[in-house]
Structure formats: C-alpha cells, structure tokens
Scaffold this motif. Sequence first.
Motif, PDB file in Angstrom:
ATOM      1  N   SER A 145      51.319  24.188  63.735  1.00 57.56           N
ATOM      2  CA  SER A 145      50.705  22.887  64.015  1.00 57.56           C
ATOM      3  C   SER A 145      49.184  22.999  64.051  1.00 57.56           C
ATOM      4  CB  SER A 145      51.229  22.316  65.331  1.00 57.56           C
ATOM      5  OG  SER A 145      50.910  23.177  66.402  1.00 57.56           O
ATOM      6  N   HIS A 146      48.694  24.098  64.590  1.00 56.22           N
ATOM      7  CA  HIS A 146      47.242  24.301  64.636  1.00 56.22           C
ATOM      8  C   HIS A 146      46.674  24.454  63.226  1.00 56.22           C
ATOM      9  CE1 HIS A 146      43.498  26.707  65.387  1.00 56.22           C
ATOM     10  NE2 HIS A 146      43.310  25.662  66.171  1.00 56.22           N
ATOM     11  N   VAL A 147      47.352  25.195  62.393  1.00 57.05           N
ATOM     12  CA  VAL A 147      46.892  25.377  61.009  1.00 57.05           C
ATOM     13  C   VAL A 147      46.890  24.045  60.263  1.00 57.05           C
ATOM     14  CG1 VAL A 147      47.463  26.449  58.791  1.00 57.05           C
ATOM     15  CG2 VAL A 147      47.517  27.812  60.869  1.00 57.05           C
ATOM     16  N   ALA A 148      47.898  23.211  60.478  1.00 60.27           N
ATOM     17  CA  ALA A 148      47.950  21.905  59.814  1.00 60.27           C
ATOM     18  C   ALA A 148      46.754  21.040  60.212  1.00 60.27           C
ATOM     19  CB  ALA A 148      49.254  21.200  60.160  1.00 60.27           C
ATOM     20  N   VAL A 149      46.433  20.999  61.489  1.00 60.18           N
ATOM     21  CA  VAL A 149      45.285  20.216  61.953  1.00 60.18           C
ATOM     22  C   VAL A 149      43.983  20.804  61.418  1.00 60.18           C
ATOM     23  CG1 VAL A 149      43.964  19.547  64.007  1.00 60.18           C
ATOM     24  CG2 VAL A 149      46.441  19.342  63.998  1.00 60.18           C
ATOM     25  N   VAL A 150      43.882  22.121  61.425  1.00 59.35           N
ATOM     26  CA  VAL A 150      42.670  22.787  60.933  1.00 59.35           C
ATOM     27  C   VAL A 150      42.431  22.468  59.462  1.00 59.35           C
ATOM     28  CG1 VAL A 150      41.766  25.078  60.318  1.00 59.35           C
ATOM     29  CG2 VAL A 150      42.567  24.636  62.622  1.00 59.35           C
ATOM     30  N   VAL A 151      43.457  22.566  58.655  1.00 54.04           N
ATOM     31  CA  VAL A 151      43.304  22.285  57.226  1.00 54.04           C
ATOM     32  C   VAL A 151      42.929  20.826  57.005  1.00 54.04           C
ATOM     33  CG1 VAL A 151      44.568  22.111  55.050  1.00 54.04           C
ATOM     34  CG2 VAL A 151      44.771  24.171  56.450  1.00 54.04           C
ATOM     35  N   LEU A 152      43.608  19.922  57.689  1.00 55.35           N
ATOM     36  CA  LEU A 152      43.305  18.493  57.556  1.00 55.35           C
ATOM     37  C   LEU A 152      41.867  18.203  57.989  1.00 55.35           C
ATOM     38  CD1 LEU A 152      44.364  15.605  56.990  1.00 55.35           C
ATOM     39  CD2 LEU A 152      45.011  15.509  59.386  1.00 55.35           C
ATOM     40  N   PHE A 153      41.484  18.703  59.134  1.00 60.15           N
ATOM     41  CA  PHE A 153      40.153  18.412  59.676  1.00 60.15           C
ATOM     42  C   PHE A 153      39.047  19.068  58.856  1.00 60.15           C
ATOM     43  CE2 PHE A 153      36.540  19.342  62.399  1.00 60.15           C
ATOM     44  CZ  PHE A 153      36.267  18.092  62.926  1.00 60.15           C
ATOM     45  N   ALA A 182      43.240  13.566  62.594  1.00 65.21           N
ATOM     46  CA  ALA A 182      43.310  14.978  62.986  1.00 65.21           C
ATOM     47  C   ALA A 182      43.264  15.126  64.505  1.00 65.21           C
ATOM     48  CB  ALA A 182      42.179  15.761  62.338  1.00 65.21           C
ATOM     49  N   SER A 183      42.491  14.289  65.168  1.00 65.47           N
ATOM     50  CA  SER A 183      42.415  14.354  66.628  1.00 65.47           C
ATOM     51  C   SER A 183      43.735  13.962  67.296  1.00 65.47           C
ATOM     52  CB  SER A 183      41.323  13.417  67.137  1.00 65.47           C
ATOM     53  OG  SER A 183      40.078  13.808  66.615  1.00 65.47           O
ATOM     54  N   MET A 184      44.416  13.001  66.691  1.00 63.46           N
ATOM     55  CA  MET A 184      45.710  12.594  67.250  1.00 63.46           C
ATOM     56  C   MET A 184      46.736  13.678  67.054  1.00 63.46           C
ATOM     57  SD  MET A 184      45.775   8.470  66.512  1.00 63.46           S
ATOM     58  CE  MET A 184      47.020   8.606  65.321  1.00 63.46           C
TER      59      MET A 184
END
Length: 184
Positions: A145-153, A182-184
């Motif tokens: 989940s962290h990697v998904a947010v990192v890539v998106l952001f 990304a924040s959500m």
Amino acid sequence: MTQLFTTHFFGGIEIYVLTRMAYDRHATICKPLHYTIIMSRQRCNAIITACFTGGFIHSASQFLLTIFLPFCEPNEIDHYFCDVYPLLKLACSNTHIIRLLVIANSGLIALVSFVVLMLFYFFILYNIRAYSLETRSKALSTCSSHVAVVVLFFALALFIHIRLATTFPKDKALALFYTIIASM
C-alpha cells in the motif's frame, strides 16, 4: 498566497512523511528485533518535527519566490488551487530565474526523497531474498500500500514540478491526484 503556502506546507510534509514511512518499513523488515530501539518515542518525535520543519522551509521558500512578483490582468488562474506555475503565468516580469528556483526547490526535494525512498525499498528487497516464501510475501504485503501511494504521488509530483517553462491543461487533473487522492 495563504493557499499557496498551506498547499506546499502540507505537500512538503507528505513527501517527508512518505520517505520516513519507508525508513519505518526498512526497520520493521530488515531489523525486526531492533525495531523498538530504532523507532523509539524520541526518534519518532524527532522525525515528525523534521517533517514539519522541512515542510515549513519548503513552503516558505515557495511563498517568498512568488509574493514579491508584480501581477497583471487577468487575475484568474486556470487551476484548482493557487500553485506556483499558474501564478507565474500571471506575473508581469520575467520569471525564468524564479522558475529555475522553483524546480530546484520542489523538483529536487521530490527527486531526492524519491531516490532515498527507492534505496530503502532496494535494501528491503535485498534483505528479504534470503527469507522463506511465506515471510517474503508477508513483508511485501506490508509494503504494497505504501508503494502504491508513493508511485502515485511522486510520479505525478515529479512530472509537474521538474518541467521547465511549460504548463499543460491536464496539470489540473494531475494536481488533484497528487494533492488529494494520494493523501486519501
């Protein structure tokens, strides 16, 4: 200017928090027996203080780059919030140097944080190669989940903030993704 300051303040905090979260994942997976020592209450407080300080310094620099610019008519920007590049389009003076400073500030912060983040994940992948398949799967699910947010952001933030003098109509939609989704 208040909106510019707060947007970059919270965006800067988010960049630093995402990077520190990768550090936390690294400590959790690579040094699980030392985790409570590595991530002590004092260290966590210092990390949060550093994130807020970094966000404030970044935001103050963006604010100071734009506050003294002379602005002309029209006074409406084609963007969802007051960001630096749309504001620079309204300025009556040459903004080439300011654009370079914005890239140096926003772009380098995002790029350096992203590289540091990727290094943490490289070390995680390097260390889990010796683990069993079940343990590897559990470690990777912790990070997914962290990697998904990192890539998106970071992909969107780097795309918008590393370009030189161009703004595109799709920047509005991309800005929504890296500031809100990304924040959500």
